[in-house]
Write a protein that holds these residues in place. Structure first.
Motif, PDB file in Angstrom:
ATOM      1  N   MET A   1       0.749  -1.081  -0.066  1.00  0.00           N
ATOM      2  CA  MET A   1       0.055  -0.002  -0.014  1.00  0.00           C
ATOM      3  C   MET A   1       0.746   1.083   0.062  1.00  0.00           C
ATOM      4  N   ALA A   2       0.542   2.038  -1.003  1.00  0.00           N
ATOM      5  CA  ALA A   2       1.430   3.450  -1.061  1.00  0.00           C
ATOM      6  C   ALA A   2       1.174   4.148  -0.159  1.00  0.00           C
ATOM      7  N   VAL A   3       2.142   4.916   0.749  1.00  0.00           N
ATOM      8  CA  VAL A   3       2.046   5.966   1.462  1.00  0.00           C
ATOM      9  C   VAL A   3       1.145   7.103   0.827  1.00  0.00           C
ATOM     10  N   THR A   4       0.367   7.643   1.861  1.00  0.00           N
ATOM     11  CA  THR A   4      -0.620   8.765   1.240  1.00  0.00           C
ATOM     12  C   THR A   4      -0.005  10.131   1.928  1.00  0.00           C
ATOM     13  N   ASP A   5      -0.539  11.200   1.122  1.00  0.00           N
ATOM     14  CA  ASP A   5      -0.389  12.402   1.487  1.00  0.00           C
ATOM     15  C   ASP A   5      -1.067  12.952   3.066  1.00  0.00           C
ATOM     16  N   ALA A   6      -2.154  12.227   3.114  1.00  0.00           N
ATOM     17  CA  ALA A   6      -2.699  12.394   4.511  1.00  0.00           C
ATOM     18  C   ALA A   6      -2.148  11.753   5.572  1.00  0.00           C
ATOM     19  N   GLU A   7      -1.219  10.450   5.300  1.00  0.00           N
ATOM     20  CA  GLU A   7      -0.549   9.955   6.446  1.00  0.00           C
ATOM     21  C   GLU A   7       0.513  10.785   6.717  1.00  0.00           C
ATOM     22  N   ILE A   8       1.231  11.404   5.599  1.00  0.00           N
ATOM     23  CA  ILE A   8       2.577  12.164   6.129  1.00  0.00           C
ATOM     24  C   ILE A   8       1.862  13.480   6.642  1.00  0.00           C
ATOM     25  N   LYS A   9       0.656  14.112   6.553  1.00  0.00           N
ATOM     26  CA  LYS A   9       0.384  15.345   6.999  1.00  0.00           C
ATOM     27  C   LYS A   9      -0.008  15.108   8.543  1.00  0.00           C
ATOM     28  N   THR A  10      -0.521  13.967   8.674  1.00  0.00           N
ATOM     29  CA  THR A  10      -0.889  13.344   9.987  1.00  0.00           C
ATOM     30  C   THR A  10       0.503  13.202  10.760  1.00  0.00           C
ATOM     31  N   LEU A  11       1.089  12.681  10.219  1.00  0.00           N
ATOM     32  CA  LEU A  11       2.516  12.357  11.083  1.00  0.00           C
ATOM     33  C   LEU A  11       3.458  13.513  11.343  1.00  0.00           C
ATOM     34  N   VAL A  12       3.342  14.549  10.264  1.00  0.00           N
ATOM     35  CA  VAL A  12       3.986  15.958  10.424  1.00  0.00           C
ATOM     36  C   VAL A  12       3.359  16.656  11.893  1.00  0.00           C
ATOM     37  N   GLU A  13       1.936  16.574  11.715  1.00  0.00           N
ATOM     38  CA  GLU A  13       1.235  17.229  12.765  1.00  0.00           C
ATOM     39  C   GLU A  13       1.303  16.815  14.245  1.00  0.00           C
ATOM     40  N   TYR A  14       1.820  15.156  14.324  1.00  0.00           N
ATOM     41  CA  TYR A  14       2.020  14.560  15.543  1.00  0.00           C
ATOM     42  C   TYR A  14       3.287  14.923  15.753  1.00  0.00           C
ATOM     43  N   CYS A  15       4.344  14.998  15.030  1.00  0.00           N
ATOM     44  CA  CYS A  15       5.676  15.233  15.290  1.00  0.00           C
ATOM     45  C   CYS A  15       5.747  16.643  15.927  1.00  0.00           C
ATOM     46  N   GLU A  16       5.334  17.516  15.222  1.00  0.00           N
ATOM     47  CA  GLU A  16       5.184  19.138  15.757  1.00  0.00           C
ATOM     48  C   GLU A  16       4.419  19.044  17.311  1.00  0.00           C
ATOM     49  N   THR A  17       3.635  18.040  17.319  1.00  0.00           N
ATOM     50  CA  THR A  17       2.793  18.232  18.719  1.00  0.00           C
ATOM     51  C   THR A  17       3.536  17.690  20.022  1.00  0.00           C
ATOM     52  N   HIS A  18       4.308  16.457  19.468  1.00  0.00           N
ATOM     53  CA  HIS A  18       4.469  15.599  20.419  1.00  0.00           C
ATOM     54  C   HIS A  18       6.142  15.439  20.743  1.00  0.00           C
ATOM     55  N   LEU A  19       6.998  15.792  19.905  1.00  0.00           N
ATOM     56  CA  LEU A  19       8.357  15.651  19.783  1.00  0.00           C
ATOM     57  C   LEU A  19       8.901  17.037  19.983  1.00  0.00           C
ATOM     58  N   GLY A  20       8.567  17.969  20.223  1.00  0.00           N
ATOM     59  CA  GLY A  20       9.345  19.200  20.694  1.00  0.00           C
ATOM     60  C   GLY A  20       9.835  19.848  19.448  1.00  0.00           C
ATOM     61  N   ASP A  21      10.804  20.824  19.570  1.00  0.00           N
ATOM     62  CA  ASP A  21      11.448  21.626  18.720  1.00  0.00           C
ATOM     63  C   ASP A  21      12.260  20.750  17.780  1.00  0.00           C
ATOM     64  N   SER A  22      12.172  20.594  16.512  1.00  0.00           N
ATOM     65  CA  SER A  22      12.983  19.770  15.716  1.00  0.00           C
ATOM     66  C   SER A  22      14.394  20.163  15.426  1.00  0.00           C
ATOM     67  N   ASN A  23      14.590  21.514  15.936  1.00  0.00           N
ATOM     68  CA  ASN A  23      16.037  22.240  16.015  1.00  0.00           C
ATOM     69  C   ASN A  23      16.824  21.582  16.937  1.00  0.00           C
ATOM     70  N   LEU A  24      16.024  20.845  17.849  1.00  0.00           N
ATOM     71  CA  LEU A  24      16.803  20.408  19.212  1.00  0.00           C
ATOM     72  C   LEU A  24      17.168  18.829  19.013  1.00  0.00           C
ATOM     73  N   TRP A  25      16.544  18.284  17.862  1.00  0.00           N
ATOM     74  CA  TRP A  25      16.641  16.780  17.636  1.00  0.00           C
ATOM     75  C   TRP A  25      18.245  16.631  17.222  1.00  0.00           C
ATOM     76  N   THR A  26      18.750  15.531  17.530  1.00  0.00           N
ATOM     77  CA  THR A  26      19.983  15.019  17.166  1.00  0.00           C
ATOM     78  C   THR A  26      19.939  13.741  16.308  1.00  0.00           C
ATOM     79  N   THR A  27      21.224  13.832  15.447  1.00  0.00           N
ATOM     80  CA  THR A  27      21.450  12.541  14.821  1.00  0.00           C
ATOM     81  C   THR A  27      22.526  11.819  15.371  1.00  0.00           C
ATOM     82  N   PRO A  28      22.244  10.322  15.723  1.00  0.00           N
ATOM     83  CA  PRO A  28      23.342   9.713  16.438  1.00  0.00           C
ATOM     84  C   PRO A  28      24.550   9.709  15.653  1.00  0.00           C
ATOM     85  N   ASP A  29      25.580   9.855  16.535  1.00  0.00           N
ATOM     86  CA  ASP A  29      26.919   9.826  15.820  1.00  0.00           C
ATOM     87  C   ASP A  29      27.240   8.636  15.079  1.00  0.00           C
ATOM     88  N   GLY A  30      26.912   7.557  15.337  1.00  0.00           N
ATOM     89  CA  GLY A  30      27.393   6.248  14.548  1.00  0.00           C
ATOM     90  C   GLY A  30      28.785   6.150  14.793  1.00  0.00           C
TER      91      GLY A  30
END
Length: 227
Positions: A1-30
């Motif tokens: 099943m292809a990913v839909t625009d509605a799913e991405i919109k929902t995920l973006v809104e969820y991330c903005e609501t629940h995951l804080g400021d994306s500028n503070l997110w870190t990328t693992p060093d690896g």
């Protein structure tokens, strides 16, 4: 099943609501300087508390590893007397690859993963990146990796790429839990869809997929969002 625009919109809104400021997110060093550590971490990471993975990494470093490639990891296993002896004397971790009777040790999977790398003439992180960059989801490394015992889902392959510094997503149970929380338990979710959902959401938010993968994993596992 292809990913839909509605799913991405929902995920973006969820991330903005629940995951804080994306500028503070870190990328693992690896481990950009050690394919050996990328392999060890990726294989030991599934079904384990991450502190146990850290312990294995630190023990391997203490044995003289840490800035090395597949050849040196193969030599470490050989010098220990084989994978089981390496698991005992170096990793101090005899965790099996799965819970069914007769399961191979994760150390034995590592030994086979190293053999795969040597077969493909891959020794360093740059070697790996060069092999997979053009087609990260369709290449000899992925096909060989998925033939390793208990690795057919490709989850640890995706994590290997993350640890090597590539923009991949590790679609483990925590990422699937995060997506189910955001999209609803009835959402159609599997590994490939999870990768596409996180990747497309990251693209829409103009963030590194590894950063979104990491913050989503922290959220789903109940950890603090920022170290």
């Amino acid at each position: 099943m292809a990913v839909t625009d509605a799913e991405i919109k929902t995920l973006v809104e969820y991330c903005e609501t629940h995951l804080g400021d994306s500028n503070l997110w870190t990328t693992p060093d690896g481990y950009p300087n050690s394919l050996a550590l990328c392999i060890i971490d990726s294989i030991y990471s599934t079904g384990s508390h991450y502190s146990s993975v850290v312990n294995v990494i630190e023990r391997y470093k203490a044995s003289g590893g840490g800035q090395d490639g597949a050849k040196e990891l193969a030599r470490s296993i050989q010098n220990a007397g084989g994978a089981r002896e390496w698991a005992t004397s170096i990793a101090n971790n005899l965790k099996p690859a799965h819970t069914r009777p007769g399961a191979p040790l994760k150390a034995e999977i590592i030994e086979q993963a190293v053999a795969l790398m040597e077969e493909l003439r891959i020794d360093t992180v740059p070697d790996l990146v060069a092999h997979v960059t053009d087609k990260p989801l369709d290449n000899e490394v992925l096909r060989g990796w998925k033939r390793l015992p208990s690795q057919s889902s490709g989850v640890t392959y995706n994590y290997l790429l993350i640890l090597a510094g590539m923009p991949s997503v590790k679609p483990d149970r925590m990422i699937l839990r995060f997506l189910a929380d955001a999209l609803g338990e009835e959402a159609d979710l599997d590994g490939p869809r999870a990768v596409e959902l996180i990747t497309e959401t990251a693209k829409t938010m103009s963030v590194d997929p590894r950063a979104l993968d990491h913050i989503a994993w922290r959220a789903a596992s109940g950890r603090e969002l920022v170290d």
